[in-house]
Each structure stands twice: as C-alpha cells, then as structure tokens.
Write an enzyme that holds these catalytic residues in place. Sequence first.
Site, PDB file in Angstrom:
ATOM      1  N   SER A 129       0.839  -1.174  -0.223  1.00 16.11           N
ATOM      2  CA  SER A 129      -0.394  -0.120   0.078  1.00 16.11           C
ATOM      3  C   SER A 129       0.910   1.319  -0.068  1.00 16.11           C
ATOM      4  CB  SER A 129      -1.225  -0.310   1.234  1.00 16.11           C
ATOM      5  OG  SER A 129      -1.472   0.582   0.753  1.00 16.11           O
ATOM      6  N   HIS A 157      -4.140  -0.487  -4.192  1.00 13.84           N
ATOM      7  CA  HIS A 157      -5.507  -0.576  -4.435  1.00 13.84           C
ATOM      8  C   HIS A 157      -6.129  -0.667  -5.659  1.00 13.84           C
ATOM      9  CE1 HIS A 157      -5.033  -0.759  -0.044  1.00 13.84           C
ATOM     10  NE2 HIS A 157      -4.254  -0.430  -0.031  1.00 13.84           N
ATOM     11  N   GLU A 188      -5.233  -4.817  -4.910  1.00 10.00           N
ATOM     12  CA  GLU A 188      -5.122  -6.130  -3.697  1.00 10.00           C
ATOM     13  C   GLU A 188      -4.509  -7.544  -3.893  1.00 10.00           C
ATOM     14  OE1 GLU A 188      -8.247  -4.580  -1.743  1.00 10.00           O
ATOM     15  OE2 GLU A 188      -7.940  -2.541  -2.115  1.00 10.00           O
TER      16      GLU A 188
END
Length: 285
Positions: A132, A174, A201
Amino acid sequence: MAGDGSKRQLVIIGGAEDKEGDCQILREFVRRSGGTKARIVIMTAATELPRDVGENYIRVFERLGAEEVRIVDTETREDASSSTALEAVRKATGIFFTGGDQARITSILKDTELDAAIHKRFSEGAVIGGTSAGAAVMPDVMIVEGDSETNPRIEIVDMGPGMAFLPGVVIDQHFSQRGRLGRLISALAQQPAVLGFGIDENTAMVVTDSQIEVIGEGSVTIVDESEVIHSNVEEILRDEPLAICGARLHILPHGYKFDLKTRKPILNGQQSMANAPVAAQPANA
C-alpha cells in the site's frame, strides 16, 4: 542468498495482502530474504499505529520461519539517526515498509542516515518490500494522494519525492478495487516516467533487477506512454480533461512477467514480446 549483492529485489504489494491463510506474497518476501535465515526489519513510519501493525507482521513473518524479525519505528526524523535502528537495518536481509500514509515515510526517512543505510543494504542484496503506502514510495517520484474513480485530469493527483528504489516509473495500489486508472494516467502526465504500474490488492510485482513477475490473486495493470502520438497536457488547465493517444496497456495476472528494459511482457518464460515470433497468417482463399 539475500545479501550477496548479486541481485536487486523488490516485492511491491498493492495492499490488503493475505496474512492469515497461505500468505503467498509475504511467504515469497521471506523466501527471497533468506528463508529460515531471514533477518527482517519492519519499517512502520507510514502508520500511526506502529506497534499494532508491526506486531501483526512479526506474527506472520515468524510463523513463516524467519530467523529474526524486528520493528524499526521512526516517529520523527531524529529517530532516523538512532544507532539501534541503523544497526537493525545494516544486519537485515529483508526490509519491509507497512501501509499507512506514504507522505509520512518520505517526510520522516528521506535523506536521513537511515535512508542511506537502507539503500546501501538494497545495493548489497537485501530485499525491499512494501505494501500500500509502502508500495507507493518505491519510485523516485510518487503519488502522494489523489482522487479515485474519475477521468484523467492534472488536478486529481499530487506528486512528490519517493524513496527511489525503482526510479523512472509511477506506482499506484489498491488499483482495480478503487478504480485508479484515471489517477495513474494523470500521474504519468505530470512527470517524465513513461511506465505506470497499477497493482491490485493481494497482488504483488516482484522485481529482480530489470524483470518483473506478478504474483497473487489480482493483476498488475501497466500503462506504457513511451510511444504516445498525442497528448494535450501542455495545452490544458488543471481541471480540464487529459487526452492521451497511442498509449499501450498491459494487464498481467499471476505468473506473467515483464521486462523493464524492453518495456515488453515476457512470453513462454523466456522471451519478451519484442522477440516473439509472429503467428503465421492464413493464406487467402
């Protein structure tokens, strides 16, 4: 073995990776970091909950068999000159950046003693991983923040200095879950990089020198602007729609590879598409 300086390896994760089941992506990070001899440092600069997040990764990495796992928590830039932190990084075979806010990573770590130590270990063969926010910081110019699920416009994304483990690209995370294609294209339009990578993800792009392999349950979307024939970026205002003509798009699921030097997918595990044979065309009836 990790640390021998023969390869530069990155494990760049799109976020929300499996931490409870087979842990395919984190397992690969541990394996590449030395397996049962891995000495892993967890960098928690991105998160405001460093103890909780760090201990979660300690649990996973120890379950997967790493020999030693340590948290390096840097809440301020002063912490980035801590002798304890520097010693941990100098001994590490794997260095992992957690999720959170990517701007916290660069504001605390960039151009510090710890930053220099991490890059030195990377050049010596230590594996760098990040999820992330920890993925977003991998380029030399990164996406700091931006809008999702919108058409490309300069105003929707803010760029800033990254940690420069993989220069010359843009990375977003994401990706399909938050509809970030417009954001990635807007980011590419703002700086000289011609390759943009959008990572889903529970998916990772594993970089070994100049070759990428995709692992996980989603895909990596690659936008290649190296042969764009038209862009209106020099003509528009910040809130006006971007036009991009001639860009290439690749969508690569688990097991597919990509060559950063040729900017081509690799087929059959051996050759890039640039060298792949052209299929025979049927003769006219």
